[in-house]
Scaffold this motif. Structure first.
Motif, PDB file in Angstrom:
ATOM      1  N   GLY A   1       0.129   3.511  -3.701  1.00  0.00           N
ATOM      2  CA  GLY A   1       0.162   2.275  -3.077  1.00  0.00           C
ATOM      3  C   GLY A   1       1.542   1.562  -3.334  1.00  0.00           C
TER       4      GLY A   1
ATOM      5  N   THR B   1       4.338   2.460  -2.089  1.00  0.00           N
ATOM      6  CA  THR B   1       4.869   2.605  -0.619  1.00  0.00           C
ATOM      7  C   THR B   1       4.078   1.526   0.167  1.00  0.00           C
ATOM      8  N   LEU B   2       2.899   1.134   0.094  1.00  0.00           N
ATOM      9  CA  LEU B   2       2.430   0.232   0.911  1.00  0.00           C
ATOM     10  C   LEU B   2       2.670  -1.296   0.463  1.00  0.00           C
TER      11      LEU B   2
ATOM     12  N   SER C   1       6.118  -1.818   2.162  1.00  0.00           N
ATOM     13  CA  SER C   1       6.170  -2.008   3.665  1.00  0.00           C
ATOM     14  C   SER C   1       5.106  -3.269   3.843  1.00  0.00           C
TER      15      SER C   1
ATOM     16  N   VAL D   1       1.957  -4.001   3.232  1.00  0.00           N
ATOM     17  CA  VAL D   1       0.630  -3.541   3.760  1.00  0.00           C
ATOM     18  C   VAL D   1      -0.200  -4.048   2.383  1.00  0.00           C
ATOM     19  N   TYR D   2       0.177  -3.708   1.193  1.00  0.00           N
ATOM     20  CA  TYR D   2      -0.590  -4.166  -0.071  1.00  0.00           C
ATOM     21  C   TYR D   2      -0.006  -5.289  -0.643  1.00  0.00           C
TER      22      TYR D   2
ATOM     23  N   TRP E   1      10.248  -4.470  -0.170  1.00  0.00           N
ATOM     24  CA  TRP E   1       9.472  -5.062   0.637  1.00  0.00           C
ATOM     25  C   TRP E   1      10.462  -6.343   0.857  1.00  0.00           C
TER      26      TRP E   1
ATOM     27  N   LYS F   1       7.008   8.128   4.973  1.00  0.00           N
ATOM     28  CA  LYS F   1       6.349   7.054   5.020  1.00  0.00           C
ATOM     29  C   LYS F   1       7.256   5.563   5.187  1.00  0.00           C
TER      30      LYS F   1
ATOM     31  N   LEU G   1       7.209   3.224   8.308  1.00  0.00           N
ATOM     32  CA  LEU G   1       6.547   1.952   8.029  1.00  0.00           C
ATOM     33  C   LEU G   1       7.727   0.858   8.511  1.00  0.00           C
TER      34      LEU G   1
END
Length: 241
Positions: A91, A93-94, A97, A99-100, A186, A216, A220
């Motif tokens: 998570g 990586t998310l 970007s 996303v999380y 981010w 990724k 992203l």
């Protein structure tokens, strides 16, 4: 070994009174049989005795503890890990970007620990396979009959010239392999989309947590800039070792 051969051998050992040495050898073989179910494993392991120590309480260590607990009738399992929190590291990586959210990827370590597993909140300083014991930083020596090593990866930030863990984000140099670093990434990604410029994404030749993660975050980042209508302002470069 074929499945029926393993079962025949297990029955023979059960008649003789299976001991822990033979049990663990057989359990290792059973792990190679994809058709073997948890129920069958439990059936042949119910009489096994032995103290199991697991080093490392990440996803691997905790899932192994849970599986061994389901296999054994009266498990004696000790897990050693110093962490307060359990992170879902894919998570990161998310987070990087957008996303999380940062709180989406962690839980309290105590809430993730299987019941009836003894958790020692400590670090292991040494392993002695001759005397079947490990030395912890604060709790002395702990004996074992069977040892499982799932310590994870230690990131040596200082081995990268020009960067340390404390300086992540400075000079717009970021890393997604770290919880704090992902949050800084981010912020940098959003600013990068506004100002434009050249983005360099790298995949090292050394061992690291996830080879797919650099790809990724590159993709992203491209996706985010398309959503923001700023794709023509950024030049994205991906370098693989």
């Amino acid at each position: 070994m074929m499945k029926h051969e393993l079962e025949d051998q297990l029955k023979a050992f059960e008649k003789k009174g299976i001991d822990r040495r033979h049990f663990f050898k057989l359990m290792a073989m059973a792990g190679l049989l994809t058709a073997a179910s948890t129920q069958k494993a439990k059936a042949f392991s119910s009489n096994a005795k032995g103290k199991i120590v697991i080093i490392g309480g990440g996803a691997a260590g905790i899932s192994m503890a849970a599986r061994l607990k389901s296999w054994l009738d009266k498990p004696d399992i000790t897990l050693i890990d110093p962490s307060d929190r359990q992170f879902y590291q894919p998570g990161f990586t998310l987070i990087a970007s957008g996303v999380y959210q940062p709180d989406d990827v962690w839980r309290k370590q105590e809430d993730c620990m299987p019941s009836d597993i003894k958790w020692i909140k400590d670090s292991v300083a040494a392993v002695d396979p001759v005397w079947n014991q490990v030395t912890t930083k604060n709790n002395g020596k702990i004996a074992y009959d069977f040892l499982v090593l799932t310590p994870g990866i230690q990131i040596n930030w200082e081995k990268v010239e020009g960067i340390t863990h404390d300086t992540l984000g400075q000079g717009n140099a970021n890393s997604i392999y770290d919880y704090e670093g992902a949050q800084k990434t981010w912020k940098a990604l959003q600013e990068f989309s506004k100002t434009g410029g050249r983005g360099i994404f790298t995949d090292t030749y050394t061992k690291h947590k996830c080879g797919g993660a650099p790809k990724k975050i590159c993709l992203l980042t491209e996706h985010y800039n398309r959503k923001q209508g700023t794709r023509d302002k950024v030049d994205l470069n991906y370098y693989t070792a």
